[in-house]
Write a protein that holds these residues in place. Structure first.
Motif, PDB file in Angstrom:
ATOM      1  N   ALA A 247      52.367  39.647  26.702  1.00 16.78           N
ATOM      2  CA  ALA A 247      50.935  39.949  26.791  1.00 16.78           C
ATOM      3  C   ALA A 247      50.626  41.350  26.287  1.00 16.78           C
ATOM      4  O   ALA A 247      49.633  41.568  25.558  1.00 16.78           O
ATOM      5  N   GLU A 248      51.473  42.326  26.652  1.00 16.74           N
ATOM      6  CA  GLU A 248      51.268  43.688  26.175  1.00 16.74           C
ATOM      7  C   GLU A 248      51.458  43.772  24.666  1.00 16.74           C
ATOM      8  O   GLU A 248      50.737  44.489  23.964  1.00 16.74           O
ATOM      9  N   GLU A 250      50.888  41.382  22.583  1.00 16.53           N
ATOM     10  CA  GLU A 250      49.712  40.757  21.969  1.00 16.53           C
ATOM     11  C   GLU A 250      48.520  41.736  21.936  1.00 16.53           C
ATOM     12  O   GLU A 250      47.775  41.787  20.962  1.00 16.53           O
ATOM     13  N   LYS A 251      48.392  42.509  23.027  1.00 17.69           N
ATOM     14  CA  LYS A 251      47.324  43.511  23.047  1.00 17.69           C
ATOM     15  C   LYS A 251      47.526  44.534  21.934  1.00 17.69           C
ATOM     16  O   LYS A 251      46.574  44.943  21.252  1.00 17.69           O
ATOM     17  N   THR A 252      48.769  44.950  21.751  1.00 15.99           N
ATOM     18  CA  THR A 252      49.066  45.917  20.695  1.00 15.99           C
ATOM     19  C   THR A 252      48.763  45.344  19.323  1.00 15.99           C
ATOM     20  O   THR A 252      48.201  46.011  18.447  1.00 15.99           O
ATOM     21  N   ARG A 254      46.626  42.969  18.604  1.00  9.07           N
ATOM     22  CA  ARG A 254      45.183  42.857  18.421  1.00  9.07           C
ATOM     23  C   ARG A 254      44.558  44.226  18.114  1.00  9.07           C
ATOM     24  O   ARG A 254      43.616  44.328  17.327  1.00  9.07           O
ATOM     25  N   PHE A 255      45.123  45.239  18.755  1.00  7.80           N
ATOM     26  CA  PHE A 255      44.614  46.578  18.483  1.00  7.80           C
ATOM     27  C   PHE A 255      44.859  46.973  17.035  1.00  7.80           C
ATOM     28  O   PHE A 255      43.992  47.522  16.347  1.00  7.80           O
TER      29      PHE A 255
END
Length: 321
Positions: A247-248, A250-252, A254-255
């Motif tokens: 999840a982390e 994926e956040k990176t 997307r950023f």
């Protein structure tokens, strides 16, 4: 039952009762031999009257017979399964011809009781009981006179029979001349005692086997516990941790995808995006790479002009004019 460890409980209870009654059987056999000798001598050394000795001897003979039956057949005195149905070595000692309890098991002769010791321990036990009954009939009182007075501890200390010992040589010789008496007296330490000791040793080996099997079951349970703990650790903790990591990541990703691509060169974009080849949303990943690939390179190989750079360039141009 095949449940762990409950399947061992019945065996442990049964062997505990067996050891207790087998030990009692040995004690009662020795008591019978002792009382039979005292009944024959009747010299006052036992501090019991002839009627009391006869009653006690009959009592212990019955106890011996019932204990022996319980050990062999079960269903009495807390023994649910007798040794006849569970212990092959016990059966060999009890019922097969020979005298394995002797140091020299090839010689089973006993002059005072020919044929009594070469047909297994069970035949010795039966011969012993027959000899006790014969001694009781020959030297004891009439069965109608039996009582429980011998169990009392408050005997009259002033009774004349206890004043002195009356040794009679004729009665002493009966221990060797009367074959039934001689066989009973010999059983105190002879074939009967040695055979019962051998049976006790076999029961002790059975206890060790049950305990060893219980320890093996415990090892199995411990292995199952460890396996369960590992499965739970992997299934909940490890996998949940991996889910958080993904999840982390994926956040990176997307950023990074949200950044204007003009801020970086193609090579820099490719380098960043190479870390997300195995991520989900591969379509977004491919789209951004296609856009970057189709973008013309900025002259000089550097990043394209930012809004701030364009503003500064226009201001400088106006001054020059």
């Amino acid at each position: 039952t095949f449940q762990y460890p409950a399947r061992k409980i019945d065996e442990l209870i049964n062997i505990a009762a067996t050891l207790d009654i087998a030990g009692r059987r040995d004690y009662e056999a020795k008591s019978c031999a002792h009382l039979a000798r005292e009944l024959v001598l009747d010299d006052g050394l036992s501090r019991m009257k002839r009627q009391e000795i006869s009653s006690a001897l009959n009592f212990y003979l019955e106890k011996f017979a019932s204990a022996d039956e319980a050990v062999r057949l079960g269903n009495a005195y807390g023994i649910s399964v007798g040794a006849d149905y569970r212990n092959e070595m016990h059966n060999q000692i009890m019922y097969r011809s020979g005298c394995p309890w002797r140091v020299n098991a090839t010689n089973c002769s006993l002059p005072i009781r020919e044929g009594a010791t070469n047909q297994g321990l069970y035949f010795v036990i039966m011969s012993f009981q027959d000899a006790i009954k014969t001694v009781l009939k020959r030297y004891g009182v009439d069965p109608d006179e039996y009582s429980d007075d011998f169990k009392s501890v408050d005997r009259d200390p002033n009774t004349d029979v206890f004043d002195e010992l009356h040794l009679e040589e004729a009665k002493i010789t009966l221990a060797s001349t009367d074959m039934d008496v001689a066989f009973v007296v010999d059983s105190f330490w002879g074939d009967l005692s040695q055979g019962l000791d051998m049976i006790m040793h076999e029961f002790e080996n059975e206890v060790e086997g049950i305990l060893e099997s219980a320890l093996q079951d415990n090892d199995v349970l411990f292995g199952v516990y460890l396996s369960t703990a590992l499965i739970l650790f992997y299934g909940f903790l490890f996998r949940n941790t991996l889910a958080l990591v993904w999840a982390e990541a994926e956040k990176t990703r997307r950023f990074i995808l949200a950044l204007p691509t003009q801020l970086l060169t193609k090579d820099e974009v490719y380098t960043l995006m190479s870390h997300f080849h195995d991520m989900q949303n591969q379509d977004d990943h491919d789209d951004i790479l296609q856009n970057v690939h189709a973008r013309p390179d900025v002259p000089g190989g550097g990043p394209g002009p930012t809004p701030e750079g364009l503003f500064n360039a226009g201001s400088n141009r106006g001054v020059a004019v």
